[in-house]
Structures are given as structure tokens and as C-alpha cells.
Design an enzyme around this catalytic site. Structure first.
Site: not given
Length: 304
Positions: A39, A108
């Protein structure tokens, strides 16, 4: 300025939830492509592309992974226009699924929109319907400032709506009254809009007229619409899926108290998740707020 979409599995696979399905085939691998599982690299690439005149639309595969790219978002994108005296813009739209209800693995399902909204320089958009999602996404991509565009992962498969083929936009920073009412205002966003609408339907059976306002953008807030609704109903609750502490709901309550306190006939209450880390899937349904929690809190305000 060319738009570019990239992230983990957004190309060939079309994303984990198939949100980018078919885009690589239509626009080519130069504009829609997969990245490594990094990321921080996705954020750095987005900044570099923006500085070269592109409009990047990176995807963070799940928003719980945003901590890996926080320096790029809060330390760079959010400050760049100020830092350069308006010489450079950061027209970046960061898309990401968030939220619970589908028993995902740890990290998540976290709702971290409050973390984003606290950073000046970022706009934070959270649509609750397909129609709003399309119009707001087009507006976000065209915006010259960085936009965090959060898509509730449960809504990908649980809610359907006809969406016009033609282009249209919805202004960022404008709430939408999803249901008119006169006894109580419920302010919500994302999946909680639908839970609030269900609660409003149940409360109507008991004689209560409940207004449901979809914030749609949590930064900046549409304070004008919020105040107008409170001045009409004189009672309000605010609903969020995230933990209660330091959340969007607290900010909405503060705005109401600062601007419409004399219109209130009861305290403004919040419906939110407990102030704990997000639970494992076995406890998720107990932990997440739902329409029953909204009804319970609404009645406290309605009967105050």
C-alpha cells in the site's frame, strides 16, 4: 488529464469485489493495472502520477490496510496544495471497501473514516446507494483535491438499484434526505442508512414520523441540511457503524449543539459499535449496530 486505476488485483481479476471488472480490457494495461501487495507503494505512485498531470484512482484492497499508506495520504496528499501555495493539486481518488457484516478476516472490516475526516485537506465520501456511488465517484475523480471514497463491502451484493447509463454528478459535501419525517431526525451514512430506514419503517407502525438523512459526505459535513432537519423535527440521533469514540457521529452532535441547540426537545444520542477492537467473525453480528439498536435509541429520544 488521463485517469489511471491501479491496486492489488484490480486489473485481470477486476478487484476482490469485481468493482473494476472489465476496465483493463476496455482501457488497456497502461491505465488499469495490478500493483504489488504494498500500500505504501500505491500511495507513492499516486502522488507521482498526480504531479505529472494524471488523475490517479488507486484502490486500497481493504481499508483496514490504510495504515501502511498513511504517510502518503495524511503527510503528503492532504498537504500538497497548501505546501506549494496552490501551484500543485492532488487530484487523487482513493477507493476502498470498508465495513462489516460479511465475516471477513481480521483487519478487513474496520471503519476508519473518522481517522480520515480528522485530517484537513482530505474529503471523505461514503455513498449508500448505487445511484449515489456513480454520481459521487465522478465528482470525486474530477475534484482537484484528494478524496477518500469508501464503499461498504456488504452493499456490493445486498442492495441493487437502477443507475442511468449517461453521465451525471452529485456534489461532494451535500447530504440527501432519504425519508421525510417530522418527529425525529436520524443522521447516518453507508450501510447504516439502510438500517436507519428499516428502523424508521418500524417506528412508523407505532405512529412516529422519522426523517432519515444520508450524510453521503462525512468531510465536509453538510451542516446546512443537518440543522434544517433538526429545526424541523426538534429531535435527533446519529448512527455510525464505527466505534463510538472520536467518530463522525460525535462531530455531527457537536455541530447540532453549536448551531441548533435551542431547537432541541431532547438530548442528541448516538448509535455506534462498542469501543473495542473489531471482533472476530464469530462475534461480529453481536458487535455491529443494527436497526433494533436504532429503534431502542430513537425511543429514548422520542419519549424524553
Amino acid at each position: 488529464m488521463a485517469q489511471m486505476t491501479f491496486g492489488e488485483d484490480v486489473g485481470v481479476n477486476g478487484g476482490v469485489f469485481r468493482a473494476t471488472e472489465g476496465l483493463q480490457k476496455e482501457f488497456g494495461v497502461d491505465r488499469v493495472f495490478d500493483t504489488p501487495l504494498a500500500e505504501s507503494g500505491i500511495g507513492g505512485l499516486a502522488i507521482g502520477l498526480a504531479l505529472q498531470g494524471f488523475r490517479p484512482v488507486p484502490e486500497i484492497q481493504f481499508f483496514g490496510f490504510v495504515y501502511e499508506v498513511m504517510d502518503s495520504i495524511s503527510g503528503q496528499m492532504a498537504r500538497y496544495r497548501y505546501r506549494t501555495g496552490g501551484t500543485f493539486n492532488m487530484p487523487i481518488t482513493i477507493r476502498s471497501p470498508f465495513g462489516g457484516g460479511v465475516q471477513t478476516p481480521e483487519m478487513h472490516s474496520d471503519s476508519l473514516e473518522g481517522l480520515m475526516a480528522q485530517q484537513p485537506g482530505l474529503k471523505v465520501v461514503i455513498p449508500s446507494t448505487p445511484y449515489d456511488a456513480k454520481g459521487l465517484l465522478i465528482s470525486a475523480i474530477r475534484d482537484n483535491d484528494p478524496v477518500i471514497f469508501l464503499e461498504h463491502l456488504k452493499l456490493y451484493r445486498s442492495y441493487r438499484q437502477e443507475v442511468p447509463e449517461e453521465e451525471y454528478t452529485i456534489p461532494i459535501g451535500k447530504a440527501d434526505v432519504k425519508r421525510e419525517g417530522k418527529d425525529l431526525s436520524i443522521f447516518a451514512y453507508g450501510l447504516m442508512v439502510h438500517e436507519s430506514l428499516k428502523a424508521a419503517e418500524e417506528l412508523e407502525k407505532e405512529g412516529y414520523s422519522v426523517e432519515v438523512v444520508d450524510l453521503r459526505t462525512v468531510q465536509p459535513l453538510d451542516v446546512e441540511t443537518i440543522v434544517a432537519s433538526v429545526e424541523k423535527t426538534n429531535r435527533a440521533i446519529v448512527v455510525q457503524e464505527a466505534q463510538k469514540q472520536a467518530g463522525i457521529a460525535a462531530n455531527v452532535v457537536a455541530e447540532i449543539m453549536e448551531r441548533a441547540v435551542l431547537s432541541l426537545e431532547a438530548p442528541v444520542l448516538r448509535v455506534a459499535a462498542p469501543d473495542t477492537v473489531y471482533p472476530f467473525p464469530q462475534a461480529e453480528n453481536v458487535w455491529l449496530p443494527n436497526y433494533k439498536d436504532i429503534i431502542e435509541t430513537a425511543k429514548k429520544v422520542l419519549t424524553f
